[in-house]
Scaffold this motif. Structure first.
Motif: not given
Length: 795
Positions: A610-613, A640-649
């Protein structure tokens, strides 16, 4: 006339020697002595010579105090000199002193030593110039005196010769009439007949005796009259002197300072209390020339009826001026304020002053704006100015540097606006300007853009480095007094214009217009609906698959939020997400997405991630680490199944804080992914500093892989991921050709509309089947066996 003219020239030379020579020389010598004292402290002291570090607080205070006194002496010298080369030289010297006095940051003894040496040299040079001028004026005065002496001698000799010639002529031509006149005078005076037995050579003696006789008679007859008149005049004079003494005693007996100023602006009289309060002033001087007491001079010349004057010792007094019918002047009475009253007035002043910049604060600005709108005579323009990205200065250079930046911004704004304007610090990094008559002179728009361009062209030195400051400016122009506008409405419109300006990247300036108000109202309505949508749970999650192209299977899903409003219908995330970011509502929305997505993913097969922004606002507000930990515990989802997405800001704020949070999340077993990689300016730097596990190639590069530049970036990112052992996923894959090119370059994970658009949670099983069939029937490329868990197929 020759002697009078020479005397006048000599007097002018003497006056010039004092006004333009002795007085400025004395002030410069005073500045020179102060500089010598500073040299003894900062240059001659052995520790100072070897110490190259920053100044200590006591050294800095001594330097600031000494330079302030020196600035006063140099300014006094400039005021005494006429315009000329020396005045420009002293202006340059004053700039050098002020540069050293206002120096901030890491000021070292070595820097002070060098600057003091230059200033001492310039002061000594100015002193030598004045001394040369004094010597020249002294020589000129001597020449004038010699000219006077020659004129007097020539006139005396000429007069003597003419007198002798005249006497000889008279003795020959009018001796007989003189004898007859003498006889007549004796007869008038009642004496005997003259001329009998008189020798011709005695006629002048005889005439002199006759004249004296007549004078004696006349004086005798007039004596009684003169004595009577003299007695009366002496009596009157004595009476006047007694009255003047009584007036002087009465004035000096008054405990309140008092002075008299005539209609020509000259001090005619003052009592002892006034002279004690303002030493150095004397009767007969022009009030306008009191350079040491400018506030007092301004109040007396204005004839103010009630004004509080701040004295040099920190105390205050109230001035009351009354008209004086005798000489059409004024009588000024001074009341020293009591301690409590003075403290109260000081407290009132401080409550209307910004403590950091010394400018008026928000309350003072509103009061001035309200007064200008109701009682002003001319139209005004109101500006609200914001320092863009000011928070970065505090986080990168420190709070002290940020405070220094705000002080310099306020001072430059006040200088650009001019003395007739009002400049205030409204809050934080926001300033306000009230500019009277701006529409008549240069136009509010031109003036506002000029402010933006001035700060863009001229950097501000902060913490020893030049910073180019970007301002956003909103203005409500040409407001006519008495038009029904109040301060609150004007400031609301200014803030609306400012918010619009901040959104413009190339032209951060906006003039208020009704259309902007309508757009702002629509935005406010949207914000209100979003708040209600959070309360009514109108948001839902859609999911878009990640596809493992090597194993030909779905590897996970990205959770994406959607809003189906009952009044607006389906609203694009590109519309409501930026508003929620600005208002901070994204924090509550982010918690909803995290909780609901983890709850659903906990029921998925083990092989699906699962990926979350995450929004940068979630890092600033609340405790994201605790929220993630609690939600994982609540939903029983394996971290381990969790992905957290971040941006450069995210990294534009407190970088150290962000690093601590990412490390804490990574220690929990969560995968950290950088979204939109390659679109910013510092992506490579962030990869080396922060613990990323995965990078996402932005869809802007994937969309057109036929361009060499895009292809080069994709290859570089894939190579970087391989060398740094980072997973790489490409988003925005929409065609089979794009998928095949990425596969040939070694990209094994993809996301895009080729496989599926974001869809509701109820369609996840269909997505798994559709992706499997797409690989089997060759829709995504050559048919190959599908590697997917049987449990996933059943789901």
């Amino acid at each position: 006339m020759l002697v009078l003219r020479s005397n006048r020239d000599a007097a002018d030379i003497a006056t010039a020697m004092f006004d333009h020579g002795i007085d400025p020389l004395d002030r410069l010598e005073q500045a020179s002595r102060a500089l010598n004292d500073l040299e003894k402290r900062f240059v001659d002291t052995p520790t100072a010579l070897t110490h190259s570090g920053a100044l200590q607080s006591d050294d800095g205070a001594a330097l600031l105090t000494g330079l302030t006194d020196i600035v006063g002496s140099v300014r006094g010298a400039i005021g005494s000199l006429p315009d000329g080369d020396l005045t420009h030289q002293l202006d340059t010297l004053l700039y050098s002193i002020n540069r050293l006095r206002t120096a901030d940051g890491d000021v070292t003894h070595r820097f002070v030593k060098r600057e003091l040496a230059d200033i001492v040299r310039d002061v000594e040079g100015a002193i030598n110039v004045i001394r040369r001028d004094l010597i020249a004026m002294r020589d000129l005065s001597l020449r004038e005196r010699h000219a006077i002496d020659r004129a007097v001698l020539a006139g005396g000799a000429s007069g003597l010769v003419i007198g002798l010639l005249l006497l000889a002529y008279l003795s020959r031509s009018i001796s007989r009439p003189i004898r007859n006149a003498a006889s007549a005078l004796r007869m008038v005076g009642g004496g005997a007949m003259a001329g009998k037995g008189a020798l011709p050579g005695d006629m002048m003696v005889d005439l002199e005796a006759a004249i004296r006789f007549v004078e004696t008679v006349i004086e005798h007859k007039d004596r009684s009259s003169r004595l009577q008149k003299n007695s009366s005049a002496a009596h009157l004079l004595a009476t006047v002197e007694r009255q003047q003494k009584r007036l002087r005693v009465a004035l000096d007996a008054l405990r309140k300072p008092l002075c008299l100023v005539d209609d020509k602006g000259r001090l005619t009289d003052a009592n002892q209390e006034f002279l004690r309060l303002f030493p150095g002033l004397r009767a007969g001087t022009a009030v306008a020339s009191w350079s040491e007491h400018p506030g007092l001079a301004a109040a007396l010349l204005a004839g103010t009826e009630d004004e509080v004057l701040e004295l040099e010792d920190g105390s205050s007094c109230r001035i009351r001026c009354h008209s004086n019918p005798i000489d059409n002047g004024i009588i000024a009475v001074f009341d020293e304020l009591a301690g409590e009253e003075s403290a109260q007035r000081e407290l009132e002043r401080l409550t209307l002053q910004d403590s950091l910049t010394g400018l008026p604060n928000r309350d003072a600005f509103y009061n001035a704006l309200q007064k200008a709108l109701h009682t002003g005579a001319d139209p005004i323009s109101v500006f609200v100015i914001d320092v863009v990205a000011f928070k970065n200065v505090n986080t990168t250079l420190g709070l002290i540097a940020g405070d220094d930046l705000l002080r310099q911004v306020g001072e430059r704004l006040r200088t650009l606006a001019g003395p007739d304007s009002i400049t205030a610090r409204l809050a934080g990094d926001e300033f306000g300007l009230i500019l009277p008559g701006a529409g008549e002179a240069m136009g509010p728009e031109r003036f506002g853009r000029g402010i933006v361009q001035d700060f863009a062209r001229r950097p501000i030195a902060v913490a020893g480095r030049p910073l180019t400051i970007r301002l956003a400016v909103g203005v409500v122009p040409d407001i006519a007094p008495g038009g029904g506008m109040d301060a609150r409405t004007v400031m609301r419109d200014c803030e609306i214009a400012l918010e619009t300006a901040k959104k413009r990247s190339t032209d951060p300036f906006c003039v208020y217009a009704p259309e902007i108000q309508k757009e702002h109202q629509r935005r406010q309505d949207m914000e209100r609906d979003l708040r209600e949508a959070l309360t009514r749970s109108e948001f839902e999650l859609h999911f878009q698959p990640f596809v493992d192209s090597k194993r030909r299977r779905v590897s996970g899903f990205e959770a994406l939020v959607r809003w189906n409003s009952p009044t607006r219908g389906r609203v694009s995330p590109g519309v409501f997400i930026p508003i929620m970011e600005e208002t901070g509502l994204i924090v509550s929305l982010g918690q909803f997405v995290l909780r609901d997505a983890c709850r659903q993913a906990a029921r998925w097969p083990e092989g699906l991630s699962l990926s979350i922004n995450l929004s940068p606002r979630q890092f600033d507000s609340g405790n994201i680490v605790a929220d993630v930990r609690d939600i994982l515990a609540e939903t029983k989802l394996d971290p381990k199944r969790l992905q957290l997405e971040v941006t450069e800001s995210l990294f534009l704020s407190d970088a150290d804080k962000v690093l601590d949070i990412l490390n804490a999340l990574r220690r929990m077993g969560i995968t950290i992914s950088m979204d939109d990689f390659g679109t910013g300016y510092s992506s490579l730097g962030y990869l080396s500093r922060f613990p990323f596990d995965k990078i996402k190639i932005d869809q802007s590069f994937v969309r057109d892989l036929t361009r060499r530049e895009n292809m080069a970036i994709v290859r570089a990112v894939l190579g970087l991921g391989a060398s740094m052992k980072l997973s790489v996923i490409a988003e925005g894959v929409e065609t089979v050709e794009q998928m095949r090119v990425l596969e040939s370059e070694g990209c094994e994970e993809m996301q895009g509309y080729l496989f599926s658009p974001p869809r509701p949670a109820s369609d996840l099983a269909k997505i798994l089947v559709e992706v499997r069939e797409g690989f089997q029937d060759g829709r995504f490329g050559p048919s190959t066996p599908l590697d997917v868990p049987s449990a996933a197929l059943r789901a």
